[in-house]
Design an enzyme around this catalytic site. Sequence first.
Site, short mmCIF file in Angstrom:
data_model
loop_
_atom_site.label_atom_id
_atom_site.label_comp_id
_atom_site.label_asym_id
_atom_site.label_seq_id
_atom_site.Cartn_x
_atom_site.Cartn_y
_atom_site.Cartn_z
N CYS A 111 0.83 -1.21 0.00
CA CYS A 111 0.00 0.00 0.00
C CYS A 111 0.86 1.26 0.00
CB CYS A 111 -0.87 0.06 1.26
SG CYS A 111 -1.77 -1.44 1.66
N CYS A 112 0.45 2.24 -0.76
CA CYS A 112 0.92 3.61 -0.56
C CYS A 112 -0.33 4.49 -0.61
CB CYS A 112 1.97 4.02 -1.59
SG CYS A 112 1.38 4.01 -3.31
N LYS A 113 -0.18 5.77 -0.84
CA LYS A 113 -1.36 6.64 -0.79
C LYS A 113 -2.44 6.19 -1.77
CE LYS A 113 -1.02 10.96 -2.28
NZ LYS A 113 -0.70 12.40 -2.26
#
Length: 925
Positions: A842-844
């Site tokens: 996950c990132c933004k």
Amino acid sequence: MEIKEEGTSEEGQHFLSASQANDTDGTQFTSIQKSANEPQLEFTLACKDLVAPVRDRKLNTLVQISVIHPAEQSLTRYSSTEIVEGTRDPLFLTGVIFPSEYPIYEETKIKLTVYDVKDKSHDTVRTSVLSEHNKESPSEVGRSFLGYASFKVGELLKSKEQLLSLNLRTSDGGKVVGTIEVTVVKMGEIGDGEADHITTDVQGQKCALVYECTAPESVSGKDNLSFLNAVLKNPVCKLYRFPTSDNKWMQIREQMSESILSFHIPKELISLHIKEDLCRNQEIKELGELSPHWDNLRKNVLTHCDQMVNMYQDILTELSKETGSSFKSSSSKGDKTLEFVPVNLHLQRMHVHSPHLKDALYDVITVGAPAAHFQGFKNGGLRKLLHRFEAERRNTGYQFIYYSPENTAKAKEVLSSINQLQPLIATHADLLLNSASQRSPDSLKNSLKMLSEKTELFVHAFKDQLVRSALLALYTARPGGILKKPPSPKSSPEDSHSQDQPPPMRRQDSIPHHSDYDEEEWDRVWANVGKSLNCIIAMVDKLIERDGSSEGSGGDKDGEKDPALADSISSHPREDWYEQLHPLILTLKDCMGEVVSRAKQSMTFVLLQELAYSLPQCLMLTLRRDIVFSQALAGLVCGFIIKLHTSLHDPEFLQQLYTVGLIVQYEGLLSTYSDEIGMLEDMAVGISDLKKVAFKIIEAKSNDVLPVITGRRENYVVEVKLPATMFESLPLQIREGQLVHVYPVLFNVGINEQQTLAERFGDVSLQESINQENFELLKEYYTVFMEKMPPDYISQFQEQNDLKGLLENLHQNVQAKKRKNVEIMWLAATICRKLNGIRFTCCKSAKDRTSMSVTLEQCSILRDEHQLHKDFFIRALDCMRREGCRIENVLKNIKCRKYAFNMLQLMAFPKYYRPPEGTYGKADT
């Protein structure tokens, strides 16, 4: 001529079934589908003797693949190879794959256009405009046209050895400027000795392969794949071939799919919240008469709670309009109506066939960090907000009674137990009477066993000081409730604030005794349930004994020693079983009703305290937590279903599911700077809340195989449906309904330029504490795994995987004060895979940093597990990032094939997280 970009064309969005081989005008086309769930066509490309437009210029070439559909005669760009530098004989590692859903027939024409790329940073091959006669403009910025060739699919399939060697011609169709070889690939079909002489320089020349052997069994059964297709949608497929360290070829299929669970799970969850909140609101209304102070608080609470229910109903209505949706783009992450939907959720799958090992699948779920983007991060995220809220509640005690979060959770648990067990007990009691009327001793004993188990659970639910103290608190909140005794001496002065009007409110740990309130009465009330059960047990034993049965019921005989029971068991004719049990069952139900009435009101009063403290803040926190949890749960359910389907024939994994549970590892790439601090705080709570989730695998009774969620906010059960043939292959424990628990862990390492600022001028303590806490959770899971799994499996397991060493290494890295220590993520991911867990990245927005991470992970696996040649590691990485599934992900999200990085940002990135030149630039995220 109509020009369509892949991903925006109808063909890209809604693939036709291969069996639909008729055009609207009745023209018939020849389907080439060989077997279900396998790609219809895969081929690789290589060029020879290319003629450079300028003498002595080294060529940097790529091939653009376009499709001319026979029904429309329009040309659609389909894919491209990577750029091969500095050779007139390029061999391309990126192949071409047409998945089973794609409408391709023997009459379909494929056009191959070769370009010389002069400047990768200005490569515009994907955005060039084709002229009317399918001729490319010869002088695009950054590249130049070399030549093209075309063929019909049927010609390739019917060619000798399924290989075509085509002349490349200039745009006017005249001059030959080299040849291009097209070779059909059949995944897993490697002919004898054809890969023994691979040239492994950086260009990797002269290796066009022919695959002729019989394909092995698929990694997953066809039933599995077809069932997965009910959950996964809109796949994007890519094909590669890379050399191994001993100069053989491995083949890699990369796939990225959306999931309809992105929308299905939030809708299920919101419906559950509405049901739970309506029930709670009704219980608050039914609390009975309260003193003016508490009655005003109740009215205020109900007004706000009804508004929240209305809001949830509106959100559900809006979501229900999104029929058939399976994807929320990163550009919609701030959309209020889609708050509960995860951002950019996909399954990223790599299927590897190598000469030395069995076929292998590697799955990662990619999704935007679960966070409340519309709510914003001005005041931080959930981790900070919940801590601050609890501290303020604890220090304010004059208007309400303080109950700790643990006690509030306990109250919800008791209410849930009541709602679940009361109807179950009534049902089993009726079944017992039915068995009595049929005079069936075996059936009677079985019914009694089930009734006893559920009633004992019911009684146990109330063995808690919280229920007793809450009953007293509710009593004092009634009109005229007066305290005649001083507070308990255990109470501290600051815990004993009192006012004349309204009646004094106390912290829960210092609720005073009331002279008019009989505390022992509650003990008698709930103990009567157990006594009435004992009467039933004794009567059943007596009935069966008289009937000539030599066995007792196995129930609790203590009741027979109670003199009160002797009166209820007198001599009756043998035929009156029903009449003898019926009054005892009525007594049980009456006793249970009295307990339920009192306990429901007392526990509802506890919940009223939580809401009464700070209504808008409390409800907004609940909303935020629901939003974040919904996003996290949608990803988890998707990951669980995929993991279950790929491991259905792995008995050790299935045993691990019900004996230990499932590890779920999240890799976070958020920085601890600015808004991303709030996102990380949201994400940490959302993932931790997944501990409240358990899975139950049930048999599907219809074609509807979508999962169903039951339970409440503190305790969810996700029912996953399997078709009968698949369900029957499961271990007995799972088939009988044993729950599968999940153990979520999160490790976060910021890698961008904002993390550089955080490390030099800011604060990284949030990241450090999250990693430390979750390391302890991972270690706990490992300990339980080693204790509960069979010794023979553990010994075999330890020989293959030095898990202990990996954990120690991870612990050292978590403790180390090292900037951008991506080793933490590599180790955590490796441990998760070795423990048969589910992997998340996950990132933004799961678009840019996530893409760098999953491609790096894929290439690292190829190197470490499948002997990828060391000279090809970077080239394989560039192939996947330039032409693979992840650049398609970027296109889906922002309608542009550019990772949203600039050169300055990338200078702050760890080396292997930087995309190849020409694939990044300014782009809206």
